[in-house]
Write a protein that holds these residues in place. Structure first.
Motif, PDB file in Angstrom:
ATOM      1  N   ALA A 189      -4.709   9.868  -2.918  1.00  0.00           N
ATOM      2  CA  ALA A 189      -4.293   8.465  -2.981  1.00  0.00           C
ATOM      3  C   ALA A 189      -4.746   7.689  -1.747  1.00  0.00           C
ATOM      4  N   GLN A 190      -4.752   8.333  -0.595  1.00  0.00           N
ATOM      5  CA  GLN A 190      -5.143   7.648   0.637  1.00  0.00           C
ATOM      6  C   GLN A 190      -6.596   7.185   0.571  1.00  0.00           C
ATOM      7  N   GLU A 191      -7.452   7.969  -0.072  1.00  0.00           N
ATOM      8  CA  GLU A 191      -8.858   7.566  -0.205  1.00  0.00           C
ATOM      9  C   GLU A 191      -8.966   6.292  -1.043  1.00  0.00           C
ATOM     10  N   ILE A 192      -8.145   6.161  -2.073  1.00  0.00           N
ATOM     11  CA  ILE A 192      -8.134   4.952  -2.906  1.00  0.00           C
ATOM     12  C   ILE A 192      -7.705   3.755  -2.070  1.00  0.00           C
ATOM     13  N   ILE A 193      -6.628   3.923  -1.328  1.00  0.00           N
ATOM     14  CA  ILE A 193      -6.121   2.838  -0.486  1.00  0.00           C
ATOM     15  C   ILE A 193      -7.149   2.440   0.565  1.00  0.00           C
ATOM     16  N   TYR A 195       0.821  -1.213   0.000  1.00  0.00           N
ATOM     17  CA  TYR A 195       0.000   0.000   0.000  1.00  0.00           C
ATOM     18  C   TYR A 195       0.859   1.269   0.000  1.00  0.00           C
ATOM     19  N   GLU A 196       2.031   1.218   0.638  1.00  0.00           N
ATOM     20  CA  GLU A 196       2.949   2.367   0.611  1.00  0.00           C
ATOM     21  C   GLU A 196       3.429   2.626  -0.816  1.00  0.00           C
ATOM     22  N   ARG A 197       3.832   1.536  -1.516  1.00  0.00           N
ATOM     23  CA  ARG A 197       4.288   1.671  -2.909  1.00  0.00           C
ATOM     24  C   ARG A 197       3.158   2.178  -3.793  1.00  0.00           C
ATOM     25  N   LEU A 198       1.954   1.656  -3.593  1.00  0.00           N
ATOM     26  CA  LEU A 198       0.800   2.074  -4.378  1.00  0.00           C
ATOM     27  C   LEU A 198       0.530   3.562  -4.176  1.00  0.00           C
ATOM     28  N   LYS A 199       0.602   4.017  -2.947  1.00  0.00           N
ATOM     29  CA  LYS A 199       0.350   5.434  -2.645  1.00  0.00           C
ATOM     30  C   LYS A 199       1.349   6.323  -3.382  1.00  0.00           C
ATOM     31  N   VAL A 200       2.621   5.952  -3.353  1.00  0.00           N
ATOM     32  CA  VAL A 200       3.659   6.735  -4.034  1.00  0.00           C
ATOM     33  C   VAL A 200       3.388   6.767  -5.543  1.00  0.00           C
ATOM     34  N   ASP A 249       0.363   8.979  -6.326  1.00  0.00           N
ATOM     35  CA  ASP A 249       0.693  10.398  -6.177  1.00  0.00           C
ATOM     36  C   ASP A 249       1.547  10.905  -7.344  1.00  0.00           C
ATOM     37  N   MET A 250       2.411  10.050  -7.868  1.00  0.00           N
ATOM     38  CA  MET A 250       3.271  10.448  -8.979  1.00  0.00           C
ATOM     39  C   MET A 250       2.505  10.529 -10.303  1.00  0.00           C
ATOM     40  N   SER A 251       1.439   9.748 -10.446  1.00  0.00           N
ATOM     41  CA  SER A 251       0.752   9.673 -11.738  1.00  0.00           C
ATOM     42  C   SER A 251      -0.589  10.414 -11.784  1.00  0.00           C
ATOM     43  N   ASN A 252      -0.966  11.079 -10.714  1.00  0.00           N
ATOM     44  CA  ASN A 252      -2.255  11.774 -10.668  1.00  0.00           C
ATOM     45  C   ASN A 252      -2.134  13.171 -10.083  1.00  0.00           C
TER      46      ASN A 252
END
Length: 98
Positions: free
Chosen positions: A79-83, A13-18, A21-24
């Motif tokens: 991103a946190q809302e997605i996670i 989830y940490e990697r997904l958040k990063v 954030d980088m792509s949106n």
């Protein structure tokens, strides 16, 4: 859940958040995709997760009817809302997040 699995999940989830954030640029429209067994209230539980968010939800049953794919288009603030949503639906038995 054992400690190794818990740590692995947290790192994912940490990697997904990063990456998110980088792509949106927030807020953003995000497409969630899930596959659930077509039994019980699985589809309804996914739909309730996105209740009152203005989500556009599309469902399609598999040829055999054993599974249902669910696509959810929704505006998210970060991103946190997605996670948080992925973690919320993870409690549904048999769900696969794509």
């Amino acid at each position: 859940m054992d400690k190794d699995k818990e740590k692995e999940t947290a790192e994912f989830y940490e990697r997904l958040k990063v990456e998110l954030d980088m792509s949106n640029t927030w807020p953003a429209l995000y497409l969630f995709k899930f596959i659930v067994p077509s039994e019980a209230d699985n589809v309804e539980r996914v739909e309730l997760t996105f209740d009152c968010m203005g989500a556009v939800i599309k469902t399609t049953k598999s040829k055999t009817g054993k599974f249902t794919s669910i696509s959810v288009d929704v505006q998210v603030k970060d991103a946190q809302e997605i996670i948080d949503k992925y973690q919320e639906v993870a409690t549904i038995k048999g769900i696969v997040s794509l």
